[in-house]
Design an enzyme around this catalytic site. Structure first.
Site, PDB file in Angstrom:
ATOM      1  N   TYR A  48       0.806  -1.215   0.000  1.00 16.18           N
ATOM      2  CA  TYR A  48       0.000   0.000   0.000  1.00 16.18           C
ATOM      3  C   TYR A  48       0.841   1.268   0.000  1.00 16.18           C
ATOM      4  O   TYR A  48       0.397   2.304  -0.478  1.00 16.18           O
ATOM      5  CB  TYR A  48      -0.904   0.035   1.242  1.00 16.18           C
TER       6      TYR A  48
ATOM      7  N   LYS B 226       3.714 -15.320   3.158  1.00 12.59           N
ATOM      8  CA  LYS B 226       3.971 -16.109   1.939  1.00 12.59           C
ATOM      9  C   LYS B 226       5.480 -16.351   1.896  1.00 12.59           C
ATOM     10  O   LYS B 226       6.183 -15.961   0.953  1.00 12.59           O
ATOM     11  CB  LYS B 226       3.443 -15.336   0.716  1.00 12.59           C
TER      12      LYS B 226
ATOM     13  N   ASP C  85      -2.259 -18.482   1.230  1.00 14.90           N
ATOM     14  CA  ASP C  85      -3.226 -19.220   0.397  1.00 14.90           C
ATOM     15  C   ASP C  85      -3.919 -20.302   1.217  1.00 14.90           C
ATOM     16  O   ASP C  85      -5.138 -20.502   1.132  1.00 14.90           O
ATOM     17  CB  ASP C  85      -2.570 -19.790  -0.871  1.00 14.90           C
TER      18      ASP C  85
ATOM     19  N   ASP D   4      -6.035  -7.183   4.233  1.00 16.06           N
ATOM     20  CA  ASP D   4      -7.167  -6.590   3.519  1.00 16.06           C
ATOM     21  C   ASP D   4      -8.055  -7.697   2.967  1.00 16.06           C
ATOM     22  O   ASP D   4      -9.270  -7.702   3.139  1.00 16.06           O
ATOM     23  CB  ASP D   4      -6.648  -5.689   2.391  1.00 16.06           C
TER      24      ASP D   4
HETATM   25  C1  IPM Z   1     -10.245  -1.525   3.870  1.00 18.20           C
HETATM   26  C2  IPM Z   1     -10.502  -0.963   2.505  1.00 18.20           C
HETATM   27  C3  IPM Z   1      -9.349  -0.027   2.139  1.00 18.20           C
HETATM   28  C4  IPM Z   1      -8.078  -0.848   2.128  1.00 18.20           C
HETATM   29  C5  IPM Z   1      -9.552   0.718   0.800  1.00 18.20           C
HETATM   30  C6  IPM Z   1     -10.815   1.533   0.819  1.00 18.20           C
HETATM   31  C7  IPM Z   1      -8.363   1.561   0.448  1.00 18.20           C
HETATM   32  O1  IPM Z   1     -10.646  -1.987   1.585  1.00 18.20           O
HETATM   33  O2  IPM Z   1     -10.177  -0.733   4.841  1.00 18.20           O
HETATM   34  O3  IPM Z   1     -10.115  -2.743   3.996  1.00 18.20           O
HETATM   35  O4  IPM Z   1      -7.775  -1.519   1.133  1.00 18.20           O
HETATM   36  O5  IPM Z   1      -7.385  -0.837   3.145  1.00 18.20           O
HETATM   37 MG    MG Z   2     -10.631  -3.942   2.404  1.00 18.34          MG
END
Ligand code: IPM
Ligand code: MG
Length: 363
Positions: free
Chosen positions: A146, A195, A227, A251
């Site tokens: 990210y 992983k 996985d 996520d």
């Molecule tokens: C979450 C959401 C966010 C992320 C998005 C909206 C950027 O999916 O909080 O899980 O990927 O972290």
């Molecule tokens: Mg999310």
């Protein structure tokens, strides 16, 4: 006591569900003698419309000046909303990522709990559900893919896109410690997900988690490949207590975990730094398809407010009261549309506002 809460209503169903959470907070405040002040902060699509930016510096300062922030959801339909014609760093989600990073909210707690009353909404077989499950996804929130360097460039006549995944020892150690601390207050089991059969970042993750684990002899821990974890979450979710993992895996796995509990509309979350400050939001998104219809489930946001009371303000009795009221409402047979039983058993379907009122009445 008086607490100053920053409120990000956001987009889609955000304003509707946050309104219900505030209603519940005010009722708890009245009952226990606290004053909650709310300061509205713009973020996401609504901020783009008002200021041209998904999150302004002024909004970051307002969040920093609050004791905690309660958030609804941000973003719109990614295929049709004009916000998604903007460059990536000007879209609604960029605001949320910037806020997480600016406030150093590295620890994301996403509890996934199957309520007895909602077993009928769970898509898994009865023998897999058994006595139900209760896990906590601990997701690292300010590192990894990210926040790595990224680019899209033309090379040898074609476009090449790059994203990079970086983790330092410090980043891994602090989230691992949080994970083990939380496990100590639960069933004392940590499943660290990586992983490591492919990625260097995962091999470092494993090494540091093992070092941290040595300081927690009472906690049983294991490593699991991501996985396999995705598979185990539907095969045998009862095996998990704390799932500790990096940003991207967390996520994906937290959405999966939420669905095995029946509905993402039930799941709260907390994003914490190393102070008492936290950002509290439902795990689900802005659901633009049902926005404004008064049918969204406000429970995840109400439970996020309970997490805020517990983690940022140390108001455990008050948090217990909210969680108890939510259980009571479910027991009394009230459901929003997303948690209606599959088998048509007799329950009463209610809308967003009515659900908030019913919870307040049970406090
Ligand atoms: C979450 C959401 C966010 C992320 C998005 C909206 C950027 O999916 O909080 O899980 O990927 O972290
Ligand atoms: Mg999310």
């Amino acid at each position: 006591m008086t607490y100053n809460i920053g409120v990000i209503k956001g987009d889609g169903i955000g304003p509707e569900i946050v309104t219900e959470a505030i209603k519940v907070l005010d009722a708890v405040g009245a009952k226990f003698g606290h004053q909650f002040n709310y300061n509205e902060i713009l973020m996401g699509g609504c901020s783009i419309d008002a200021t041209g930016e998904p999150l302004t510096d002024e909004a970051i300062e307002a969040a920093k000046a609050s004791d905690a922030v309660l958030m609804g959801s941000i973003g719109g339909n990614t295929s049709t909303s004009p916000w998604y014609k903007l460059p990536a760093d000007k879209r609604p989600e960029a605001g949320l990522l910037k806020l997480r990073k600016s406030l150093n909210l590295f620890a994301n707690l996403r509890p996934a709990y199957l309520y007895e009353e909602l077993k009928e909404a769970c898509p898994l077989r009865d023998d897999i559900i058994g006595e139900g499950f209760d896990m906590m996804i601990m997701r690292e929130l300010t590192g990894g893919l990210y926040f790595g360097e990224r680019s899209t460039k033309e090379e040898n006549g074609q476009l090449v896109a790059r994203d990079s995944l970086t983790y330092s020892e410090t980043e891994i150690r602090r989230i691992a410690k949080r994970g083990f601390d939380i496990a100590m207050k639960r069933k004392k089991k940590v499943t660290s997900v990586d992983k490591a059969n492919v990625l260097d970042s995962s091999r470092l993750w494993r090494k540091i988690v093992e070092e941290v684990a040595a300081d927690y002899p009472e906690v049983t821990y294991e490593h699991m490949l991501v996985d396999n974890c995705a598979m185990q979450l539907v095969k045998d979710p009862r095996q998990f207590d704390v799932i500790l993992t990096e940003n991207m895996f967390g996520d994906i796995l937290s959405d999966e975990a939420s669905m095995v509990t029946g509905s993402i509309g039930m799941l709260s979350s907390a994003s914490l730094n190393d102070t008492k400050f936290g950002l509290y939001e439902p795990s689900g998104g802005s659901a633009p398809d049902i926005a404004g219809q008064g049918i969204a489930n406000p429970i995840a946001t109400i439970l996020s407010a309970a997490m805020m009371l517990r983690y940022s303000f140390d108001l455990d009795a008050e948090a217990d009261a909210i969680e108890g009221a939510v259980k009571k409402v479910l027991k009394d047979g009230y459901r929003t549309i997303d948690i209606m039983p599959r088998d048509g058993s007799a329950v009463k379907q209610v809308g967003t506002v009515e659900m908030g009122d019913l919870i307040v009445a049970r406090l």
